[in-house]
Design an enzyme around this catalytic site. Structure first.
Site, mmCIF file in Angstrom:
data_model
loop_
_atom_site.group_PDB
_atom_site.id
_atom_site.type_symbol
_atom_site.label_atom_id
_atom_site.label_comp_id
_atom_site.label_asym_id
_atom_site.label_seq_id
_atom_site.Cartn_x
_atom_site.Cartn_y
_atom_site.Cartn_z
ATOM 1 N N ASN A 199 -10.236 1.748 9.246
ATOM 2 C CA ASN A 199 -11.084 0.818 8.491
ATOM 3 C C ASN A 199 -10.285 -0.177 7.655
ATOM 4 O OD1 ASN A 199 -13.803 1.906 9.143
ATOM 5 N ND2 ASN A 199 -12.921 3.752 8.233
ATOM 6 N N SER A 201 -5.444 -3.241 -4.275
ATOM 7 C CA SER A 201 -5.821 -2.224 -5.262
ATOM 8 C C SER A 201 -4.659 -1.803 -6.141
ATOM 9 C CB SER A 201 -6.337 -0.993 -4.512
ATOM 10 O OG SER A 201 -6.427 0.124 -5.371
ATOM 11 N N TYR A 251 -4.817 5.584 0.742
ATOM 12 C CA TYR A 251 -5.662 4.406 0.520
ATOM 13 C C TYR A 251 -4.796 3.268 -0.038
ATOM 14 C CZ TYR A 251 -8.857 1.432 -2.172
ATOM 15 O OH TYR A 251 -9.515 0.362 -2.728
ATOM 16 N N LYS A 264 -3.795 -0.490 1.510
ATOM 17 C CA LYS A 264 -3.970 -1.775 0.821
ATOM 18 C C LYS A 264 -2.657 -2.553 0.802
ATOM 19 C CE LYS A 264 -8.349 -1.669 -0.104
ATOM 20 N NZ LYS A 264 -9.246 -2.731 0.434
#
Lengths: 258, 258
Positions: A90, A115, A152, A156
């Site tokens: 994703n 992020s 995560y 990013k």
């Protein structure tokens, strides 16, 4: 009217913060993996401009970027604890699909929701909790190498690498916004780190509006309010984008004590 | 004898440069996607230490890292023009599989073959060809943000982000080697850029041996010989790893003119 602005992940927290404050000011094309309920769509955006599309669907993404002048790309798995399989698909593959399609379609400006987790491991035991406090002078400014605190965050940081590549190859203006801790109305309570990287909804919308209106080449900026506690510099966002935040988590700290 | 060293992509160019020079000095476990022909296996490495494994096969990789003290991770699609689908699978997902397995297995040292292509777009029209020449002082030193010149380079920069994460979380020593232009015997002819980033087979093997023997935390270094023409600093590799290259592309330039 200007060509539309494509907003991916429109139904998420960042997307809703943006639409709540500047939803009436732009001609939007809204994308989300889930069909958007009416309360998430600003007045004046017609049905034909709202698309339920997974960003890993190349053809649908190519159609979505066609004829837009700018993209705000927020879509992805937003969970800091997301597993590798999900961020690979994703956030890494999905972001590649969106940025490639945008560059090839001749989009002028591309803002990517990076992020704080892309640099979370600069918060080492020897620096914390001092770095979260107003008197501490440690600053990250966007020129440092990524140092993610989870997969995560690694995804990013990869998005930042991919936007760099498509900026260099196609000349598309790109800004990566390393978003802090976005909460509505009130900064996090009893959480120094969250107060240091607080981003109010209003400042969030203003910052992404700057990404639509300013002139820039390739940027990595921090997205936080003008907090007394901070370890992210907002100088670059001020200087290049004209970011002028109005909120500060310190203004709420007295309330916490009451 | 010490625990073995795992070499992934053992049959490739970098793997063969390493094995040709220091193949007799370590207890190797060799991995390659293709079965290795006998001429690619150093004398003294027995059949049980040679594995035909695709690095996207998690179970096989977990087995391969078990009991090794160090990993030299070279496997991946080596083509600068490789398409996204291949680098996503082989270089990004594959490297994640290897580095995660190594960190979880308690491997002490991890050397990753990154690439000059991770920073290839620093070679802008206004800097070239001056930057390729001996008198030019422009240097990249490994502290700069990635700026890939192709999707292969983007995948290598992503590998650097992933190794950073697993270093921070597990304490495994990590060195990323941004490999220049590796050729056997002779630097590239009539190619200034290639001469500036030339890495001889001998210096390549010596540099990766340094990665096995030196003490370090997390490093990004450039892997080139001590060329007069250079725009990559080798100071960090010298200072931290003890890299002491013996070759220099300039020594071959007179020959070219003959």
């Amino acid at each position: 009217m200007d060509d539309p602005v494509l907003l991916t992940g429109a139904g998420g927290r960042v997307g809703q913060a943006i639409l709540r404050h500047i939803g009436a000011d732009y001609d939007w094309r809204l994308l989300d993996r889930e069909p958007l309920s009416n309360d998430k769509i600003p007045e004046g955006v017609d049905e034909a401009s709202v698309h339920a599309v997974d960003i890993t669907d190349e053809e649908a993404v190519e159609e979505a970027v066609s004829g837009v002048r700018a993209v705000i790309h927020l879509a992805g798995d937003p969970r800091p604890e997301a597993p590798w399989s999900s961020v690979l698909r994703n956030n890494i593959d999905g972001t590649h699909t969106v940025v490639r399609a945008a560059a090839e379609a001749g989009v002028e400006k591309f803002a990517f929701a990076s992020s704080n987790h892309a640099v979370g491991n600069y918060e080492t035991p020897d620096r914390t909790p001092d770095m979260y406090r107003p008197e501490d002078e440690f600053r990250l400014d966007g020129t440092e190498l990524p140092r993610p605190s989870n997969l995560y965050g690694a995804s990013k940081a990869t998005g930042e690498v991919l936007t760099r590549y498509y900026h260099d190859e196609y000349g598309m203006s790109v800004v990566n916004v390393r978003i802090g801790n976005l909460t509505e109305g009130h900064p996090p309570i009893d959480y120094e780190r969250g107060q240091a990287m607080w981003l109010s909804y209003k400042d969030c919308a203003h910052l992404f509006e700057c990404c639509l209106t300013a002139d820039y080449d390739f940027e990595i900026v921090y997205g936080i309010s003008d907090n007394d506690r901070k370890y992210y510099s907002i100088d670059r966002a001020r200087d290049v984008l004209g970011f002028s935040p109005v909120d500060n988590s310190a203004e709420f700290e007295d309330e916490d004590d009451e």
